[in-house]
Design a protein around this motif. Structure first.
Motif, PDB file in Angstrom:
ATOM      1  N   PHE A  99      18.478  -4.052  -9.292  1.00  0.00           N
ATOM      2  CA  PHE A  99      19.472  -4.091  -8.368  1.00  0.00           C
ATOM      3  C   PHE A  99      19.017  -3.369  -6.966  1.00  0.00           C
ATOM      4  CE2 PHE A  99      21.632  -4.223 -12.389  1.00  0.00           C
ATOM      5  CZ  PHE A  99      22.209  -5.459 -12.280  1.00  0.00           C
ATOM      6  N   SER A 100      18.219  -2.347  -7.006  1.00  0.00           N
ATOM      7  CA  SER A 100      17.931  -1.884  -5.527  1.00  0.00           C
ATOM      8  C   SER A 100      17.514  -2.833  -4.770  1.00  0.00           C
ATOM      9  CB  SER A 100      16.301  -1.069  -5.985  1.00  0.00           C
ATOM     10  OG  SER A 100      16.779   0.026  -6.703  1.00  0.00           O
ATOM     11  N   PRO A 101      16.654  -3.793  -4.448  1.00  0.00           N
ATOM     12  CA  PRO A 101      16.741  -4.790  -3.441  1.00  0.00           C
ATOM     13  C   PRO A 101      17.734  -5.366  -2.957  1.00  0.00           C
ATOM     14  CG  PRO A 101      14.830  -5.245  -5.098  1.00  0.00           C
ATOM     15  CD  PRO A 101      15.734  -4.161  -5.786  1.00  0.00           C
ATOM     16  N   SER A 102      18.642  -5.653  -3.835  1.00  0.00           N
ATOM     17  CA  SER A 102      20.041  -6.206  -3.291  1.00  0.00           C
ATOM     18  C   SER A 102      21.008  -5.298  -2.911  1.00  0.00           C
ATOM     19  CB  SER A 102      20.530  -7.192  -4.530  1.00  0.00           C
ATOM     20  OG  SER A 102      21.021  -6.424  -5.734  1.00  0.00           O
ATOM     21  N   ALA A 103      20.862  -4.002  -3.290  1.00  0.00           N
ATOM     22  CA  ALA A 103      21.839  -3.022  -3.201  1.00  0.00           C
ATOM     23  C   ALA A 103      22.409  -2.765  -1.544  1.00  0.00           C
ATOM     24  CB  ALA A 103      21.505  -1.468  -3.656  1.00  0.00           C
ATOM     25  N   PRO A 104      21.354  -2.897  -0.605  1.00  0.00           N
ATOM     26  CA  PRO A 104      21.939  -2.987   0.754  1.00  0.00           C
ATOM     27  C   PRO A 104      22.635  -4.120   1.128  1.00  0.00           C
ATOM     28  CG  PRO A 104      19.455  -2.305   0.657  1.00  0.00           C
ATOM     29  CD  PRO A 104      19.821  -2.931  -0.679  1.00  0.00           C
ATOM     30  N   VAL A 158       0.832  -1.206  -0.019  1.00  0.00           N
ATOM     31  CA  VAL A 158       0.051   0.168   0.027  1.00  0.00           C
ATOM     32  C   VAL A 158       0.763   1.285  -0.214  1.00  0.00           C
ATOM     33  CG1 VAL A 158      -1.572   1.480   1.344  1.00  0.00           C
ATOM     34  CG2 VAL A 158      -1.775  -1.133   1.223  1.00  0.00           C
ATOM     35  N   MET A 159       1.930   1.294   0.855  1.00  0.00           N
ATOM     36  CA  MET A 159       2.743   2.374   0.957  1.00  0.00           C
ATOM     37  C   MET A 159       3.534   2.589  -0.446  1.00  0.00           C
ATOM     38  SD  MET A 159       2.260   3.563   3.781  1.00  0.00           S
ATOM     39  CE  MET A 159       0.560   2.979   3.909  1.00  0.00           C
ATOM     40  N   CYS A 160       3.867   1.450  -1.088  1.00  0.00           N
ATOM     41  CA  CYS A 160       4.419   1.483  -2.540  1.00  0.00           C
ATOM     42  C   CYS A 160       3.487   2.490  -3.591  1.00  0.00           C
ATOM     43  CB  CYS A 160       5.021   0.291  -2.797  1.00  0.00           C
ATOM     44  SG  CYS A 160       6.602  -0.121  -2.100  1.00  0.00           S
ATOM     45  N   LEU A 161       2.215   1.867  -3.474  1.00  0.00           N
ATOM     46  CA  LEU A 161       1.134   2.413  -4.419  1.00  0.00           C
ATOM     47  C   LEU A 161       0.999   3.899  -4.112  1.00  0.00           C
ATOM     48  CD1 LEU A 161      -1.214   2.141  -6.311  1.00  0.00           C
ATOM     49  CD2 LEU A 161      -2.661   1.551  -4.392  1.00  0.00           C
ATOM     50  N   ALA A 162       0.941   4.161  -2.842  1.00  0.00           N
ATOM     51  CA  ALA A 162       0.958   5.798  -2.661  1.00  0.00           C
ATOM     52  C   ALA A 162       1.903   6.261  -2.970  1.00  0.00           C
ATOM     53  CB  ALA A 162       0.552   5.920  -1.060  1.00  0.00           C
ATOM     54  N   LEU A 163       3.090   5.827  -2.853  1.00  0.00           N
ATOM     55  CA  LEU A 163       4.353   6.488  -3.392  1.00  0.00           C
ATOM     56  C   LEU A 163       4.417   6.816  -4.829  1.00  0.00           C
ATOM     57  CD1 LEU A 163       7.570   7.328  -2.889  1.00  0.00           C
ATOM     58  CD2 LEU A 163       8.118   5.072  -3.075  1.00  0.00           C
ATOM     59  N   ALA A 164       4.053   5.501  -5.585  1.00  0.00           N
ATOM     60  CA  ALA A 164       4.025   5.691  -6.894  1.00  0.00           C
ATOM     61  C   ALA A 164       3.315   6.519  -7.513  1.00  0.00           C
ATOM     62  CB  ALA A 164       3.717   4.228  -7.400  1.00  0.00           C
ATOM     63  N   ILE A 186      13.274  -0.723   2.528  1.00  0.00           N
ATOM     64  CA  ILE A 186      13.779   0.398   2.064  1.00  0.00           C
ATOM     65  C   ILE A 186      14.197   0.212   0.588  1.00  0.00           C
ATOM     66  CG2 ILE A 186      15.341   2.147   2.276  1.00  0.00           C
ATOM     67  CD1 ILE A 186      15.163   2.008   5.202  1.00  0.00           C
ATOM     68  N   GLY A 187      14.979  -0.758   0.119  1.00  0.00           N
ATOM     69  CA  GLY A 187      15.307  -1.178  -1.019  1.00  0.00           C
ATOM     70  C   GLY A 187      14.193  -1.048  -2.055  1.00  0.00           C
ATOM     71  N   VAL A 188      12.975  -1.909  -1.685  1.00  0.00           N
ATOM     72  CA  VAL A 188      11.986  -2.080  -2.369  1.00  0.00           C
ATOM     73  C   VAL A 188      11.239  -0.574  -2.635  1.00  0.00           C
ATOM     74  CG1 VAL A 188       9.594  -2.683  -2.468  1.00  0.00           C
ATOM     75  CG2 VAL A 188      11.352  -4.284  -1.813  1.00  0.00           C
ATOM     76  N   SER A 225      12.845   2.097  -2.516  1.00  0.00           N
ATOM     77  CA  SER A 225      13.512   3.056  -3.271  1.00  0.00           C
ATOM     78  C   SER A 225      13.674   2.609  -4.699  1.00  0.00           C
ATOM     79  CB  SER A 225      15.265   3.017  -2.837  1.00  0.00           C
ATOM     80  OG  SER A 225      15.966   3.619  -3.569  1.00  0.00           O
ATOM     81  N   GLY A 226      13.326   1.402  -5.209  1.00  0.00           N
ATOM     82  CA  GLY A 226      13.264   0.868  -6.401  1.00  0.00           C
ATOM     83  C   GLY A 226      11.458   1.537  -7.010  1.00  0.00           C
ATOM     84  N   VAL A 227      10.696   1.565  -6.094  1.00  0.00           N
ATOM     85  CA  VAL A 227       9.443   2.074  -6.563  1.00  0.00           C
ATOM     86  C   VAL A 227       9.732   3.515  -6.900  1.00  0.00           C
ATOM     87  CG1 VAL A 227       7.102   2.706  -5.886  1.00  0.00           C
ATOM     88  CG2 VAL A 227       8.147   0.288  -5.314  1.00  0.00           C
ATOM     89  N   THR A 228      10.629   4.022  -6.239  1.00  0.00           N
ATOM     90  CA  THR A 228      10.696   5.409  -6.611  1.00  0.00           C
ATOM     91  C   THR A 228      11.046   6.071  -8.044  1.00  0.00           C
ATOM     92  OG1 THR A 228      12.848   5.770  -5.747  1.00  0.00           O
ATOM     93  CG2 THR A 228      11.272   6.292  -4.189  1.00  0.00           C
ATOM     94  N   VAL A 229      11.796   4.754  -8.525  1.00  0.00           N
ATOM     95  CA  VAL A 229      12.249   4.893  -9.816  1.00  0.00           C
ATOM     96  C   VAL A 229      11.048   4.098 -10.924  1.00  0.00           C
ATOM     97  CG1 VAL A 229      13.954   4.422 -11.594  1.00  0.00           C
ATOM     98  CG2 VAL A 229      14.347   5.163  -9.466  1.00  0.00           C
ATOM     99  N   GLY A 230      10.961   3.014 -10.290  1.00  0.00           N
ATOM    100  CA  GLY A 230      10.082   2.047 -11.273  1.00  0.00           C
ATOM    101  C   GLY A 230       8.510   2.542 -11.151  1.00  0.00           C
ATOM    102  N   GLY A 231       7.934   3.379 -10.064  1.00  0.00           N
ATOM    103  CA  GLY A 231       6.811   4.135 -10.487  1.00  0.00           C
ATOM    104  C   GLY A 231       6.919   5.144 -11.185  1.00  0.00           C
ATOM    105  N   ALA A 232       8.048   5.947 -11.185  1.00  0.00           N
ATOM    106  CA  ALA A 232       8.233   7.050 -12.393  1.00  0.00           C
ATOM    107  C   ALA A 232       8.095   6.418 -13.852  1.00  0.00           C
ATOM    108  CB  ALA A 232       9.308   7.828 -11.954  1.00  0.00           C
TER     109      ALA A 232
END
Length: 527
Positions: free
Chosen positions: A333-338, A33-39, A155-157, A159-166
């Protein structure tokens, strides 16, 4: 600072088990849900970029107008993120998130029905108010819900959504524009905001900081004044003239506002943003990395999507697919970066990420009207991969620098650097582009009547329309000259982004700690 004795496990009627005690399934639902709102709010920045050519034709907007259509949202978004984060800490994150989604949805609905570019810009600013309430809440709720051992991956997920959502928003907008007008983009945003609002009501736990401080209204006003005035000066400089009175006054107001912000905050007992926080090397480095990568990414989006449509002749949907490798690299790569950062250290991973972004920009800087798709593919993939390795550890460095009870401010600081970078990317790189384009387009328009000449200098869309009306050899000559002016301007702008990434990356690597800080403990209670 919040009181450490409260911890994550304090119970309340709103969340009987305590947010920190949520089961794994509930935590995953909250993350979705948070990722949907962010996207939804992140996608608003990029979804409109693919619609810019259509809006220019429908509304008769020039390049400066188009920058404001995009930046009115971003300026208010960035300027109010810190107050938005503090509101959630004090009054409850879930309630603030719901209010933000409601404001965002209503403003988007209004934009879908107006016909004047001035009203579009105003409603975009109102939507920015809603977005400023939404974005910091998504990350602070995630950091509140997930225990320290799982927080990095969550947080990795995010962060990935900030780009993937865009990027997803670019594709959705491209598909809509194949069949409908640019207004359909805002209709879809209304629907998505409503879906996110329902999801938050059902899944999100209520939480706030038990020791939240009074709001710093003065600091919020100074931050909005400083950011907004500077962006106005940067955007309007090429059109009004860099020595014109409005531009100089805006520069002076912006600089004065930002300078005054620092001593004001230092004197507050409860500052909106304590400048002393930047003594944390990891926090300073993380903010620098995110600002630099967002500047490069959003600046490229603004120009690159116009390039693909107006120079290479791609449809909006095809243009969206053309830059999808950026999202693929980021989400891959975002989920594995940390995990990679914990194994090899933050400095080499962040350095690698910034180097990849710079390499992608270097490829983009040599594009011209005869370039095929291969350099776009390579550049976008390098940029996306670099964003994953640079931004994800940087985000973790910021949020782990402050205690859980201050996660609204921590996430807002992370978000404001990202949004401020995006606003500056569109403003600064757009201004560099506009200066070069207007200068070279003036040569191409030589000999034409003054109204036509000014329209040609305003935007490539207008130049190509006038070239089509002229027809014949003069029309072909004008079209070629305008396209050449566009690619020259884009090259200058992208090289500016390259310089920012290289310098910012070098400074961040020097500041960045070798390992991420362990998450602090602090008060965080349920409503």
């Amino acid at each position: 600072m919040s009181r450490p004795e409260a911890g994550f496990q304090k119970k309340s009627a709103a969340d009987p088990r305590g947010a920190g005690a949520l089961g794994a399934g509930r935590r995953r639902a909250v993350l979705v849900v948070m990722c949907l709102a962010l996207a939804v709010v992140v996608g608003m920045m990029t979804s409109l970029m693919v619609a810019v050519p259509d809006m220019a034709r429908d509304l008769g907007a020039g390049e400066s107008d188009l920058q404001w259509v995009v930046n009115a949202y971003g300026v208010v978004f960035a300027g109010l993120l810190l107050p938005g984060g503090a509101l959630g800490d004090r009054y409850g994150r879930k309630g603030v998130l719901l209010a933000g989604l409601l404001i965002f949805g209503l403003a988007s609905a209004g934009t879908a029905v107006v016909d004047d570019v001035g009203w579009v810009i105003l409603l975009r600013a109102v939507a920015g108010v809603g977005a400023a309430l939404v974005m910091p809440m998504t990350l602070s709720i995630i950091t509140h819900v997930f225990p320290p051992e799982d927080r990095g991956r969550a947080i990795g997920v995010w962060s990935g959504v900030t780009v993937g959502g865009a990027m997803g928003a670019v594709l959705i907008s491209g598909g809509l524009l194949e069949m409908y007008t640019w207004r359909s983009v805002f209709v879809v945003n209304v629907v998505l905001a409503a879906a996110a609002l329902i999801g938050v009501l059902v899944a999100a736990p209520a939480s706030k900081d038990s020791g939240a401080a009074p709001l710093d209204i003065g600091g919020g006003l100074l931050s909005v004044l400083g950011v907004g005035a500077l962006v106005f000066a940067i955007v309007e400089g090429p059109e009004r003239g860099w020595t014109s009175a409005p531009v100089w006054i805006a520069f002076l107001l912006g600089v004065a506002g930002l300078i005054a912000f620092v001593p004001w905050e230092l004197r507050r007992r409860h500052p909106l943003l304590d400048p002393r926080m930047f003594r944390h090397r990891g926090l300073s480095a993380g903010a620098l990395v995110i600002t630099a990568e967002a500047l490069a990414m959003f600046g490229f989006f603004f120009l690159g999507l116009q390039y693909l449509q107006e120079i290479l002749g791609y449809s909006p949907l095809k243009a969206g697919f053309a830059i999808m490798p950026l999202a693929v690299g980021a989400m891959l790569f975002s989920p594995s970066a940390p995990k990679v950062a914990r194994r090899f250290g933050m400095r080499p991973v962040v350095g690698l990420g910034m180097a990849l972004i710079a390499a992608g920009l270097a490829i983009m800087a040599v594009l011209d009207s005869g370039s095929g798709y291969l350099p776009v593919l390579c550049g976008a993939l390098l940029m996306g991969s670099g964003i994953a390795f640079a931004a994800t550890p940087a985000t973790e460095a910021i949020v782990t620098a402050l205690p859980p009870g201050k996660q609204g401010v921590a996430s807002a600081l992370n978000d404001i650097t990202r949004e401020l970078g995006g606003v500056l990317g569109i403003a600064i790189l757009g201004s560099v582009f506009n200066s070069t384009y207007r200068r070279e387009a003036a040569d191409a328009a030589e000999g034409l009547p003054a109204p036509s000449s000014e329209a040609i200098r305003d935007s490539l869309v207008s130049a190509l329309r006038i070239a089509g009306d002229l027809g014949g050899a003069r029309g072909a000559e004008l079209a070629e000259g305008a396209r050449s002016a566009f690619t020259s301007g884009m090259a200058d702008a992208v090289l500016g982004g390259f310089a920012v990434v290289v310098l910012g990356g070098a400074a961040a690597v020097w500041l960045m700690p070798r390992r991420a800080r362990k998450p602090k403990t602090g008060a965080d209670t349920a409503d």
